[in-house]
Design a protein around this motif. Structure first.
Motif: not given
Length: 932
Positions: A11-14, A48-50, A61-62
């Motif tokens: 993905s483009n974010e975590n 930085k995880l959401k 888990f992206y």
């Protein structure tokens, strides 16, 4: 700490999209962006995880490409995630160190089924395992180039994080050198990596020196000393018999014995033939003086490698041959040793080496103890276990964590136990010879389970075993049905399994729980849905597509095996091979058959029993054409069925060459490629020569074997000169065909064949005779000493003894067919005109047949001997002769004994017992397979 399964995606974010059912991490971190350290093996990065809560079951888990690259991860990896003091950790990762030579073999296509199973077992624990050599390590970047089998079974490679746990499987001098270098790398760089087994090689001398310091092992360590001329002279004078062993060699290589007897010195050793390890020759020399013996020792042994002298231990005997004990000592959990396997290795007559690589045989410890220490089996076995665990614990005090050991023990006739040696990287060759797939799975899977725990991902927390309610034993057999059309599960992520309220409580589940359902060989992830339309506790309903995918027989019962975490396991599936003729007969037959009775008996034990056709296998769908018995219509129905867990191989191969070869290859593929398929008989055929050779190995049984040789012109005429009459037989012939009796006649030779009608030929020329015999029995025939049969009512007879195993893995003599031949008949089988008398244990036996106790003892000894050569068997038919002196003789053995027609000539209770024995043995085999 608890953990959750996750699947890696790009993905483009975590972001972790986490099921609302998995709220452990949600509670800890909350649904907001958080700076957290992410750990994979020895590699880490801050991200930085959401965290996002979602309905459903799959946790995703992206990750961004940069994070995946930093941690050496790829899409679709399925791992466990847990929260630690350092951050979020993914795992387990387990690296297996292999030698360059092993890697080269794998590159060129030398498939290793055990390594492949390593991958499968690790995947079941949501972990990754990869194989690497010392050259594959990039220690500065904490990366290894790991090797693995891809989905097409190609040996491939990929970058992985340097693991926190390494399982060292490097062997040989070069392999040990790499093992030392790996430990040096780990120590030099201060890595957080645990290596097991830590000691690269434990020499015999240092083992003895270390263990003799522990008082509780006093009496277990025999007298020993390092080699020198002076020490040898002292030891041979003190102990009269000694063993010379290389300090750090294995596989029984380089061993010699020296005995002082009647003022002479007797030296024994084996010639090492690397091209054929199982056929090493035993050499014996006698010397008048010790100096000459020592001179010979220096010629045959490489003393410069370092040798140990040990007092020779008096080994116990099994069927007349010496044996020792190999114990597999392993840790499944960090702080607990387990004995996961014990076998007995039996030496050839007068040999000093028991290793199967040097011609020895192997048998399960329970069988040996039952025969050698009757009534004391459990006591002796518990002492073996206790001594082995103490040895493991004591060695770890010196060497640190070990993980697994092969402990070789001597067991004397009086029950005394002595240590022979300890192997820190035990090979499992002797256990493989038992052909026990359940045992093989156990001893090879345990290091994987230990690796998971050492990585911080305890398998017991991933798939904890749970006890069911107390009502379980009352209703442990179930019937699967296709769900009614009115029930639709399209709104669910996974196909539904429909359980009523009773079943939900029984299995300790809730509606909408995600479960893995295994029926026989196949498994599928499903969602629990409560149903209210059928309260029967034994009916379980499946989504229609899942029902078809499982490929199970309709209207048949199957046993519930276990619940492991969220996994429901049902079995046993048992397939009997039948010929195409039998297949057609069952399909069209309106009346009952003998197989109908087997199905009914199988259902009582929750065994799903069906017939299979080896000509029609779909390897892609993992199904086979079969027939199942519909208990509602009481007819046989054809269907594509899943591969069975238990193979009951009863069909004979067809005579047509192409079909014969096809079916033979399919049979071999099933046995070899399905790691969790067990066969009632591991050996499909016992050739007459192979049978004789396997039993003749045992000194005590030689007296029950007629002299037998491979058919050649020289052997035929030598045997004829020795016995005046001989029998020549096809090695694989059956039903009494391809048997010829030959005797000297009027300066020539007379040949006879047949039973009720005997045909006769006479020959004057030796060459013409041998040509005739070979044409009749084949080039692979045998020549056998005659046995002069005892008579019943003036007619010769022999016996077909049926030996079968039950759920305890013990042999029972279940029925005897006494075959009374015609006078002067060559063969005594029923097809050749013999009369048949059926007797079962307890029936009165006519003279001159020995009593039941003698027959049972003889039968079990022969069966044990056959298993020691060919691995586990479930039933064997023995052709046994009684001579005029009441001596018992083994003529041949059959791995597919024919019981057709017995239901017409014996009490039904006895017949049903015969039919049920393979079913009971199948339950034993599956119990052995259940592990981990």
């Amino acid at each position: 700490m608890s953990m959750i399964p996750v699947t890696i995606m790009t993905s483009n974010e975590n972001v972790i999209s986490i099921s609302d059912k998995e709220n452990i991490i949600l509670k800890s971190l909350g649904e907001k962006k958080t700076d957290v350290q992410l750990i994979a093996g020895n590699r880490t990065c801050w991200i930085k995880l959401k965290l996002v809560s979602k309905k459903g079951f799959d946790n995703i888990f992206y990750m961004t490409e940069s994070v995946k690259e930093e941690l050496m991860l790829s899409d679709s990896y399925q791992l466990n995630l847990k929260l630690t003091e350092q951050g979020l950790e993914l795992g387990p990762f387990l690296g297996v160190l292999i030698s360059e030579s092993k890697h080269e073999k794998l590159v060129i296509g030398d498939f290793d089924s055990i390594y492949s199973n390593f991958q499968n077992w690790m995947a079941q624990k949501n972990g990754l395992i990869y194989f690497f050599t010392l050259k594959d390590i990039d220690i500065n970047n904490l990366i290894v180039t790991g090797h693995y089998w891809d989905k097409d079974s190609n040996w491939s490679q990929k970058k992985f994080p340097f693991p926190k746990v390494v399982y060292d499987r490097c062997f040989g001098l070069e392999g040990r050198a790499d093992s030392y270098k790996l430990r040096s790398l780990v120590n030099t760089h201060g890595l957080n990596t645990f290596i097991y087994n830590w000691p690269v090689k434990i020499g015999k001398l240092e083992t003895y020196e270390s263990l003799k310091t522990f008082p509780y092992l006093k009496g277990v360590i025999p007298p020993f000393i390092d080699y020198s001329r002076e020490n040898l002279q002292k030891f041979i004078n003190d102990h009269k018999a000694i063993i010379l062993k290389p300090d750090k060699m294995y596989k029984g290589k380089g061993i010699a014995s020296l005995e002082k007897k009647d003022e002479k010195y007797i030296l024994k050793y084996s010639l090492e033939d690397e091209t054929n390890e199982s056929d090493n020759d035993q050499i014996k020399h006698e010397f008048e003086d010790l100096d000459s013996a020592i001179q010979k020792i220096n010629e045959i042994l490489d003393i410069s490698r370092g040798y140990v002298i040990q007092k020779k231990i008096t080994l116990g005997t099994f069927l007349g041959n010496n044996f020792d004990i190999r114990v597999m000592l392993q840790r499944r959990h960090r702080y607990k040793w387990e004995v996961t396997g014990i076998n007995a290795r039996i030496s050839p007559t007068d040999s000093i080496i028991t290793s199967p690589r040097s011609g020895g045989k192997v048998i399960a410890i329970d069988k040996l103890l039952k025969r050698v220490f009757p009534g004391k089996e459990e006591y002796v076995k518990n002492r073996i276990i206790s001594v082995s665990k103490r040895i493991g614990t004591s060695l770890e005090e010196k060497y640190g964590f070990i993980g697994e050991l092969g402990v070789d023990l001597a067991l004397e006739a009086n029950g005394a136990i002595s240590l022979i040696e300890v192997n820190s990287k035990p090979l499992k060759v002797s256990f493989n010879r038992l052909k026990n797939k359940g045992l093989k799975k156990r001893i090879n899977q345990i290091p994987i389970l230990l690796g998971c725990e050492l990585s911080g991902f305890d398998p017991a927390k991933i798939h904890p075993k749970q006890k069911l309610t107390s009502e379980y034993n009352k209703n442990d057999v179930f019937q699967f049905k296709k769900s009614p059309n009115k029930i639709i599960g399209n709104e669910l992520e996974y196909p539904p399994i429909y359980l009523n309220n009773y079943q939900i409580k029984l299995f300790k589940l809730n509606e909408y729980d995600k479960v893995e359902v295994q029926i026989g060989q196949k498994s599928e992830e499903m969602i629990v849905k409560q149903q209210n339309f059928d309260s029967d506790p034994n009916f379980v309903y499946l989504d229609s597509k899942a029902y078809e995918d499982f490929a199970i027989p309709s209207n048949t019962l199957v046993k519930f095996i276990a619940k492991k975490g969220s996994k429901l396991q049902f079995g046993i599936t048992m397939g009997i091979t039948i010929s195409s003729t039998t297949f057609k007969f069952l399909k069209s037959n309106e009346q009952g058959t003998e197989l109908d009775e087997t199905v009914h008996l199988a259902s009582q034990y929750g065994v799903m029993f069906y017939c299979i056709d080896l000509e029609s296998i779909d390897w892609n769908k993992q199904t086979i054409k079969g027939l199942y018995y519909d208990i509602n219509s009481q007819k046989w129905r054809e269907s594509q069925l899943q591969f069975p867990q238990i193979l009951y191989d009863q069909a004979t191969y067809p005579g047509e060459p192409v079909r014969r070869q096809t079916i033979k290859e399919q049979n071999q593929s099933l046995r070899q490629n399905l790691s969790e398929l067990e066969a009632i008989n591991n050996k499909r055929f016992f050739g007459k020569w192979e049978t004789w050779d396997s039993v003749n190995f045992f000194e005590e049984l030689k007296q029950h074997l007629p002299e037998t040789r491979i058919l050649t012109s020289n052997n035929l005429h030598e045997m004829l000169a020795k016995y005046q009459m001989i029998y020549c037989k096809s090695n694989y012939g059956s039903h009494g065909t391809e048997v010829v009796r030959i005797y000297n006649y009027n300066h020539g030779y007379c040949c006879e064949i047949g039973g009720k009608t005997v045909e006769t030929w006479t020959f004057l020329d030796k060459k013409v005779l041998i040509k005739f015999v070979i044409e009749l029995v084949g080039e692979n025939g045998i020549v056998q000493q005659p046995v002069y049969l005892a008579n019943l009512n003036g007619r010769p007879f022999d016996m077909r003894i049926l030996a079968q195993k039950d759920h305890s893995n013990s042999w029972s003599l279940t029925v005897i067919s006494i075959r009374i031949g015609q006078k002067n008949a060559v063969i005594t089988n029923v097809a050749g005109g013999a009369d048949e008398l059926i007797v079962v244990p307890g029936d009165k036996l006519a003279y001159p047949i020995p009593g039941w106790e003698i027959l049972h003892e003889f039968t079990t000894k022969i069966c044990d001997a056959i298993e020691a050569s060919f691995g586990m068997q479930g039933e064997i038919g023995l052709d046994v002769a009684v001579d005029v002196n009441q001596q018992l003789w083994l003529i041949e053995a059959n791995s597919k004994p024919d019981i057709a027609g017995l239901n017409n000539v014996m009490p039904q209770i006895d017949y049903r017992r015969i039919l049920s024995m393979p079913i009971l043995y199948a339950t034993y085999l599956l119990d052995q397979m259940e592990y981990g």
